[in-house]
Scaffold this motif. Structure first.
Motif, short mmCIF file in Angstrom:
data_model
loop_
_atom_site.label_atom_id
_atom_site.label_comp_id
_atom_site.label_asym_id
_atom_site.label_seq_id
_atom_site.Cartn_x
_atom_site.Cartn_y
_atom_site.Cartn_z
N THR A 31 2.83 7.04 -4.51
CA THR A 31 2.82 7.25 -6.18
C THR A 31 1.60 8.26 -6.41
O THR A 31 1.50 9.15 -7.05
CB THR A 31 2.73 5.88 -7.09
N LEU B 97 3.69 2.10 -1.30
CA LEU B 97 4.06 2.25 -2.69
C LEU B 97 3.05 2.85 -3.37
O LEU B 97 3.19 4.13 -4.06
CB LEU B 97 4.54 1.26 -3.45
N ILE B 98 1.76 2.49 -3.55
CA ILE B 98 0.61 3.01 -4.18
C ILE B 98 0.39 4.48 -3.66
O ILE B 98 0.11 5.37 -4.46
CB ILE B 98 -0.47 2.07 -4.00
N ARG C 43 0.73 -1.17 0.00
CA ARG C 43 0.08 -0.05 -0.06
C ARG C 43 0.88 1.34 -0.04
O ARG C 43 0.47 2.28 -0.66
CB ARG C 43 -0.97 0.02 1.23
N VAL D 142 -2.05 3.78 -11.09
CA VAL D 142 -2.71 5.02 -10.34
C VAL D 142 -3.13 5.99 -11.57
O VAL D 142 -3.97 6.50 -11.34
CB VAL D 142 -1.67 6.00 -9.69
N ALA E 211 3.25 0.79 -10.35
CA ALA E 211 2.27 1.54 -9.38
C ALA E 211 1.90 2.62 -10.14
O ALA E 211 0.57 3.13 -10.08
CB ALA E 211 3.08 2.10 -8.15
N VAL F 151 7.72 8.90 -12.00
CA VAL F 151 6.06 8.90 -12.24
C VAL F 151 5.73 10.28 -12.82
O VAL F 151 4.63 10.09 -13.70
CB VAL F 151 5.94 9.18 -10.65
#
Lengths: 264, 264
Positions: free
Chosen positions: A212, A208-209, A206, B244, B240, B215
């Motif tokens: 990001t 990492l998400i 979680r 996202v 990730a 990212v």
């Protein structure tokens, strides 16, 4: 970025126990650690049933105000609780939250105006959380405009476009980002905020998400977040994001952050 | 995202020694590890003086082709080297790189067309790397249009808008992102690529900055990167980011990545 420390929340088991047993040193310690880590506000959420909530929240507020000078973010779904607790507050902070549900803005905004508090405005109404970005933008607009009638300035409104978990809706973060951009375009003065850990609920890895999502949200104008300020990797990501976005001349903030971290 | 493994590069001391001593097992191992980690191309850069470079690169190519079936990314500033080495290649790959310096496109594009290779196109010309995004977009446009004359399709061009270090220019990544967005708008078929570690040169905690840049670059249309595929945190960040951004229905790729990682 404006950091609201999320750790004093009665829906977490250890905090719930501390509230029940009136363990003030546990709560004070949580407040101090978040303040030391750089939290701009300390969120306080009793998470207890309506009949107990005002007393529990008052106790939390007194313990935290005794421990730190950081302003508080009063967290409750009930305007009645805000009304009971606000007279205890030593300094302006945030009310978390108002929504566009019938009757709610009319109760929360006058309290915010009287006590000079900012307001976290969730983009939901009696129909729940809208699926699309456009309806969220419309709800946010309505709330900003209603707030203005009570003298609440754009700068005192923290709109949360409400990210839900990617586990059940893979465009959840995309919709958040679209809504955030459009809300900032319409109301450049408002803050965009997120309790960002919802984005990863039910998924592995979680943090990492969350990190990001923070990078992409920040790029879309999100300038406040309800997070665990003790999550070093998340906080480091904030500084790195502002650096990469070109908002940190001479890399001054990033290098300062890094030196503080190294000297610990 | 298309991953080009960067580890076989003669400007790195250990690789330089392996080239000098013709230590083929060291090079083969580097190739295998990158292929196993999911590299789509293996970059091979001899990094030696012009008079030695073709022989060294030929040796590298033979060793790597013996070790893995992954296509290669031939990395040299000299079109003459490409001409000497290309006949050895078993399968199409990438030429890294062409620039808009006088005479260069006229040498590199015909080779790419003959051998059916893709081309990494750097947005620089005889004046060096432009400071602004607009000039980079113009150089990219010129290269894409020149390539078309030799039959190179947009899909075979990997434009690198050239990020430089934030240590000396705090808007370096912002300019990259602006250029990337505009190039993708003009030429939706081209790839955007970056050798992204330049962004953090001279700064502490480089991997954090690289990840954060990835990212934001990915969100701006960057779909290829020259990276260390063994950097697990960086690769995790790629999955990730796509999650996202809303590009991973049912979180399928993210969950698959996570399971592979857990089972190691």
């Amino acid at each position: 970025m404006i950091i609201i420390g999320e750790k004093i929340n009665g829906t977490l088991k250890a905090v719930q126990e501390a509230i029940e047993t009136r363990n003030s040193s546990y709560i004070a310690e949580l407040a101090k650690r978040q303040a030391d880590a750089g939290a701009d506000y300390i969120d306080v959420n009793a998470g207890t049933p309506p009949e107990r909530e005002p007393e529990d929240l008052k106790w939390l507020v007194e313990v935290v105000q005794e421990a730190v000078d950081t302003p508080l973010c009063l967290d409750s779904p009930r305007p009645e609780t805000f009304a009971e607790v606000l007279p205890l507050l030593k300094r302006p902070g945030l009310l978390n939250s108002v929504t566009a549900e019938p009757g709610k803005p009319e109760k929360v905004f006058p309290l915010a105006a009287t006590y000079k508090f900012g307001v976290v405005a969730l983009t939901l109404d009696e129909r729940g959380i809208p699926k699309d970005a456009q309806t969220r933008v419309e709800i946010a607009s309505k709330l900003v405009e209603q707030g203005a009638k009570y003298g609440i300035r754009e700068e005192d409104i923290y709109v949360d476009p409400l990210v839900v978990t990617l586990a059940t809706n893979h465009t959840a973060a995309k919709v958040f980002v679209e809504a955030a951009r459009e809300i900032k375009r319409r109301f450049p003065g408002v803050h965009i905020i997120s309790g960002l850990s919802n984005v990863s609920y039910g998924l592995p890895y979680r943090r990492l998400i969350n990190r990001t999502f923070l990078v992409l949200g920040r790029a879309a104008g999100m300038d406040a977040a309800i997070i665990d300020p003790l999550d070093e990797e998340l906080v480091a990501t904030i500084w790195a994001t502002e650096l990469v976005l070109g908002e940190d001349p001479y890399c001054r903030n990033y290098l300062q952050y890094y030196r503080r971290r190294e000297s610990k």
